[in-house]
Design a protein around this motif. Structure first.
Motif, PDB file in Angstrom:
ATOM      1  N   ALA A   3     -24.345  83.204  80.552  1.00 26.51           N
ATOM      2  CA  ALA A   3     -24.655  81.974  81.284  1.00 26.51           C
ATOM      3  C   ALA A   3     -25.923  81.316  80.832  1.00 26.51           C
ATOM      4  CB  ALA A   3     -24.767  82.286  82.775  1.00 26.51           C
ATOM      5  N   GLY A   4     -26.002  79.977  80.983  1.00 28.93           N
ATOM      6  CA  GLY A   4     -27.268  79.280  80.887  1.00 28.93           C
ATOM      7  C   GLY A   4     -27.417  78.276  79.790  1.00 28.93           C
ATOM      8  N   THR A   5     -26.531  78.229  78.754  1.00 28.18           N
ATOM      9  CA  THR A   5     -26.783  77.372  77.599  1.00 28.18           C
ATOM     10  C   THR A   5     -26.807  75.907  77.988  1.00 28.18           C
ATOM     11  OG1 THR A   5     -25.734  78.969  76.173  1.00 28.18           O
ATOM     12  CG2 THR A   5     -25.966  76.745  75.307  1.00 28.18           C
ATOM     13  N   GLU A   6     -25.761  75.474  78.714  1.00 29.59           N
ATOM     14  CA  GLU A   6     -25.694  74.058  79.059  1.00 29.59           C
ATOM     15  C   GLU A   6     -26.774  73.656  80.040  1.00 29.59           C
ATOM     16  OE1 GLU A   6     -22.694  71.549  81.778  1.00 29.59           O
ATOM     17  OE2 GLU A   6     -21.797  72.489  80.031  1.00 29.59           O
ATOM     18  N   ALA A   7     -27.004  74.536  81.025  1.00 29.10           N
ATOM     19  CA  ALA A   7     -27.958  74.177  82.069  1.00 29.10           C
ATOM     20  C   ALA A   7     -29.380  74.137  81.568  1.00 29.10           C
ATOM     21  CB  ALA A   7     -27.852  75.168  83.223  1.00 29.10           C
ATOM     22  N   ARG A  50     -18.784  76.311  83.771  1.00 31.29           N
ATOM     23  CA  ARG A  50     -19.970  75.463  83.945  1.00 31.29           C
ATOM     24  C   ARG A  50     -20.568  75.646  85.338  1.00 31.29           C
ATOM     25  NH1 ARG A  50     -16.979  71.602  80.867  1.00 31.29           N
ATOM     26  NH2 ARG A  50     -16.282  70.546  82.774  1.00 31.29           N
ATOM     27  N   LEU A  51     -19.717  75.724  86.344  1.00 37.48           N
ATOM     28  CA  LEU A  51     -20.213  75.945  87.696  1.00 37.48           C
ATOM     29  C   LEU A  51     -20.896  77.306  87.810  1.00 37.48           C
ATOM     30  CD1 LEU A  51     -17.286  74.549  89.886  1.00 37.48           C
ATOM     31  CD2 LEU A  51     -19.568  73.567  89.588  1.00 37.48           C
ATOM     32  N   ARG A  52     -20.321  78.304  87.158  1.00 44.20           N
ATOM     33  CA  ARG A  52     -20.910  79.647  87.175  1.00 44.20           C
ATOM     34  C   ARG A  52     -22.313  79.633  86.576  1.00 44.20           C
ATOM     35  NH1 ARG A  52     -20.968  83.014  82.904  1.00 44.20           N
ATOM     36  NH2 ARG A  52     -21.523  85.201  83.281  1.00 44.20           N
ATOM     37  N   ARG A  53     -22.466  78.915  85.478  1.00 45.29           N
ATOM     38  CA  ARG A  53     -23.771  78.846  84.826  1.00 45.29           C
ATOM     39  C   ARG A  53     -24.790  78.136  85.710  1.00 45.29           C
ATOM     40  NH1 ARG A  53     -21.991  77.030  78.700  1.00 45.29           N
ATOM     41  NH2 ARG A  53     -20.518  78.733  78.331  1.00 45.29           N
ATOM     42  N   GLY A  65     -23.864  73.949  96.702  1.00 42.73           N
ATOM     43  CA  GLY A  65     -23.503  72.785  95.906  1.00 42.73           C
ATOM     44  C   GLY A  65     -22.424  73.065  94.878  1.00 42.73           C
ATOM     45  N   THR A  66     -22.349  74.292  94.389  1.00 45.96           N
ATOM     46  CA  THR A  66     -21.386  74.608  93.331  1.00 45.96           C
ATOM     47  C   THR A  66     -20.089  75.184  93.869  1.00 45.96           C
ATOM     48  OG1 THR A  66     -22.221  76.863  93.034  1.00 45.96           O
ATOM     49  CG2 THR A  66     -23.284  75.119  91.749  1.00 45.96           C
ATOM     50  N   GLY A  67     -20.160  75.779  95.042  1.00 42.75           N
ATOM     51  CA  GLY A  67     -18.965  76.428  95.569  1.00 42.75           C
ATOM     52  C   GLY A  67     -18.564  77.657  94.780  1.00 42.75           C
ATOM     53  N   CYS A  68     -19.505  78.208  94.005  1.00 44.91           N
ATOM     54  CA  CYS A  68     -19.209  79.341  93.125  1.00 44.91           C
ATOM     55  C   CYS A  68     -19.837  80.608  93.708  1.00 44.91           C
ATOM     56  CB  CYS A  68     -19.748  79.074  91.731  1.00 44.91           C
ATOM     57  SG  CYS A  68     -19.489  80.437  90.577  1.00 44.91           S
ATOM     58  N   GLU A  69     -19.040  81.634  93.884  1.00 42.57           N
ATOM     59  CA  GLU A  69     -19.529  82.912  94.382  1.00 42.57           C
ATOM     60  C   GLU A  69     -19.564  83.914  93.236  1.00 42.57           C
ATOM     61  OE1 GLU A  69     -18.430  86.367  97.703  1.00 42.57           O
ATOM     62  OE2 GLU A  69     -17.227  84.523  97.539  1.00 42.57           O
ATOM     63  N   LEU A  70     -20.711  84.559  93.057  1.00 46.98           N
ATOM     64  CA  LEU A  70     -20.875  85.524  91.968  1.00 46.98           C
ATOM     65  C   LEU A  70     -20.446  86.912  92.421  1.00 46.98           C
ATOM     66  CD1 LEU A  70     -24.381  84.436  90.582  1.00 46.98           C
ATOM     67  CD2 LEU A  70     -22.110  83.767  89.750  1.00 46.98           C
ATOM     68  N   ALA A  76     -25.354  91.045  90.245  1.00 47.13           N
ATOM     69  CA  ALA A  76     -26.509  91.916  90.021  1.00 47.13           C
ATOM     70  C   ALA A  76     -27.556  91.214  89.161  1.00 47.13           C
ATOM     71  CB  ALA A  76     -26.048  93.212  89.357  1.00 47.13           C
ATOM     72  N   MET A  77     -27.114  90.473  88.142  1.00 49.04           N
ATOM     73  CA  MET A  77     -28.033  89.726  87.292  1.00 49.04           C
ATOM     74  C   MET A  77     -28.767  88.667  88.108  1.00 49.04           C
ATOM     75  SD  MET A  77     -27.099  87.433  83.916  1.00 49.04           S
ATOM     76  CE  MET A  77     -26.173  88.779  83.181  1.00 49.04           C
ATOM     77  N   ASP A  78     -28.021  87.985  88.981  1.00 47.24           N
ATOM     78  CA  ASP A  78     -28.631  86.971  89.821  1.00 47.24           C
ATOM     79  C   ASP A  78     -29.645  87.589  90.779  1.00 47.24           C
ATOM     80  OD1 ASP A  78     -28.612  84.133  90.860  1.00 47.24           O
ATOM     81  OD2 ASP A  78     -28.080  85.210  92.684  1.00 47.24           O
ATOM     82  N   GLY A  79     -29.347  88.777  91.276  1.00 39.22           N
ATOM     83  CA  GLY A  79     -30.283  89.449  92.159  1.00 39.22           C
ATOM     84  C   GLY A  79     -31.594  89.786  91.470  1.00 39.22           C
ATOM     85  N   ALA A  80     -31.500  90.223  90.206  1.00 35.79           N
ATOM     86  CA  ALA A  80     -32.712  90.546  89.446  1.00 35.79           C
ATOM     87  C   ALA A  80     -33.553  89.297  89.213  1.00 35.79           C
ATOM     88  CB  ALA A  80     -32.335  91.198  88.120  1.00 35.79           C
ATOM     89  N   LEU A  81     -32.890  88.178  88.899  1.00 37.92           N
ATOM     90  CA  LEU A  81     -33.614  86.924  88.710  1.00 37.92           C
ATOM     91  C   LEU A  81     -34.204  86.434  90.022  1.00 37.92           C
ATOM     92  CD1 LEU A  81     -31.089  85.123  86.338  1.00 37.92           C
ATOM     93  CD2 LEU A  81     -33.405  85.826  85.729  1.00 37.92           C
ATOM     94  N   GLU A  82     -33.425  86.570  91.098  1.00 35.46           N
ATOM     95  CA  GLU A  82     -33.880  86.095  92.400  1.00 35.46           C
ATOM     96  C   GLU A  82     -35.109  86.863  92.878  1.00 35.46           C
ATOM     97  OE1 GLU A  82     -33.641  83.302  95.365  1.00 35.46           O
ATOM     98  OE2 GLU A  82     -32.309  83.501  93.638  1.00 35.46           O
ATOM     99  N   SER A  83     -35.164  88.162  92.561  1.00 30.95           N
ATOM    100  CA  SER A  83     -36.300  88.972  92.987  1.00 30.95           C
ATOM    101  C   SER A  83     -37.600  88.478  92.381  1.00 30.95           C
ATOM    102  CB  SER A  83     -36.074  90.437  92.580  1.00 30.95           C
ATOM    103  OG  SER A  83     -34.994  90.986  93.279  1.00 30.95           O
TER     104      SER A  83
END
Length: 434
Positions: A3-7, A50-53, A65-70, A76-83
């Protein structure tokens, strides 16, 4: 594809985006030993991808806003970033309310040692080493976690790099005895990795420069410098034959085991130069291992310390420095000048951001005097991969007017800079854009 290239193109200031993008680059690149045709362009991501990213970039508040559930690894990756980049554990505000939908991630990693240790393990699981180092640096710089590095268990968990060495050196004087040996082991591991990467090319480049600098008038055929020979004999050009008669040959001999050049590394050890101190210490040890070069290493702030007798162990050199404090370049150059015995065969390398706290005019006069005596004077604003730091532009311009332009130098370029200095030819100065 990760994830992340476009964003990234839309949120370049977002540190979480940088981490995700770096992960994409590190995991998607394949290295081959043989040249291969360029791969076809990747197909555009689907709308769901794209929504996932975007969801990973924005954090959990972006789910509205995205309606996307990880799920699974993405969660787990999102949790590490969120911390690290979220405000409070789980991304909530410090007052317990959720973040607004348009609000970006902000710092929020707790400072408990067990929690940080688990987080360090998580990011090493989900991200490559290059991204791990960025996130560790953010955690230390943004959240004030330096004190945790005074615990041996924490040091053993982190990914070691030059920036971690910077932090450990700055904590050297307050480090408890129980942590000191672990810290030295971490620093030694980084230094040994740098030596492996830099030593071979440095020795090869400088050995060639020493050979070429030993000019002789009766060279063997294989040692003739044809470019200089032709230029020296242009007056003997015979137009009827279209040739130059080489009446005088110019060549170079092979560097012997005797000392050919003296090199003085004069390193500013103020806090902003920390990474440069690490690299300069490694290069100092490499140069000191070459018999044809007599190397001296001097570190300074408002005082001067000669670390030459410790050059056989760059870790000892690093722990002998005192990062921080003021700067007195004039005093340091006065000491270096007093140790020069063969000016025509000496290269002095000043590594400093040039914020002089001493006597400016005396500093410039000293540089001019050394150059007039035959010393090759080189000014580096930094010796690191970080580019040019903030520096005193007035002093840099004054040195340039004396024939010593100041520029930032990467570790990979340093051997070429030293080779040019030894051979007394123009330095390979990189383009310093604003």
């Amino acid at each position: 594809m990760t994830a992340g290239t476009e964003a990234t193109t839309a949120t370049t200031s977002n540190t979480a985006t940088k981490a995700i993008t770096a992960n994409t680059a590190a995991t998607a690149t394949t290295v081959s030993d043989t040249p291969a045709p360029a791969p076809p362009p990747a197909p555009p991501p689907s709308a769901a991808e794209r929504l996932r990213r975007w969801r990973l970039v924005l954090g959990d508040a972006g789910a509205d806003g995205t309606g996307c559930e990880l799920r699974g690894r993405d969660a787990a990756m999102d949790g590490a970033l969120e911390s690290l980049y979220g405000q409070g554990r789980g991304g909530g505000r410090a007052d317990g309310r959720g973040r607004d939908a348009g609000e970006r991630r902000t710092a929020g990693l707790g400072a408990s040692a067990p929690g940080v240790a688990r987080w360090l393990g998580d990011i090493r699981t989900y991200f490559p080493s290059s991204v791990v180092r960025v996130m560790q640096r953010d955690a230390i710089d943004r959240l004030g976690l330096s004190a945790l590095l005074l615990e041996p268990e924490m040091l053993e968990a982190v990914e070691a790099d030059v920036h971690l060495v910077d932090t450990l050196l700055s904590l050297n004087k307050v480090m408890p005895e129980t942590t000191r040996e672990t810290a030295r082991a971490v620093v030694r591991r980084v230094v040994e990795d740098l030596e492996k990467r830099l030593a071979t090319r440095t020795r090869a480049t400088l050995t060639g420069a020493l050979d070429r600098s030993a000019r002789i008038s009766r060279p063997r055929h294989r040692d003739i410098d044809w470019d200089r020979t032709i230029r020296a004999n242009l007056k003997n050009y015979l137009p009827e034959y279209g040739t130059v008669v080489p009446e005088r040959l110019v060549g170079y001999g092979r560097a012997s085991r005797t000392v050919k050049k003296d090199v003085v590394l004069c390193i500013d050890q103020s806090g902003s130069m920390a990474a440069s101190v690490v690299y300069a210490s490694v290069f100092g040890a490499v140069l000191a291992s070459m018999r044809a070069i007599d190397t001296r290493l001097v570190a300074f702030d408002t005082s001067v310390v000669d670390l030459t007798d410790q050059l056989d162990d760059p870790v000892e050199v690093l722990f002998g420095t005192q990062l921080g404090g003021g700067t007195d370049i004039n005093r340091a150059l006065a000491y270096c000048q007093s140790r020069i015995s063969r000016p025509a065969d000496t290269v002095v390398v000043l590594i400093s951001d040039l914020y002089e706290g001493g006597i400016r005019d005396e500093m410039l006069k000293r540089v001019a005097a050394m150059q007039a005596s035959g010393v090759r004077f080189v000014t580096l604003l930094a010796l690191s991969d970080e580019g040019a730091p903030a520096y005193d532009r007035e002093h840099a311009a004054a040195l340039a007017a004396l024939g010593s332009p100041a520029f930032a130098c990467t570790p990979d370029l340093f051997p070429d800079v030293m080779a040019a200095a030894i051979e007394k030819r123009p330095l390979p100065i990189p383009d310093m854009t604003e």
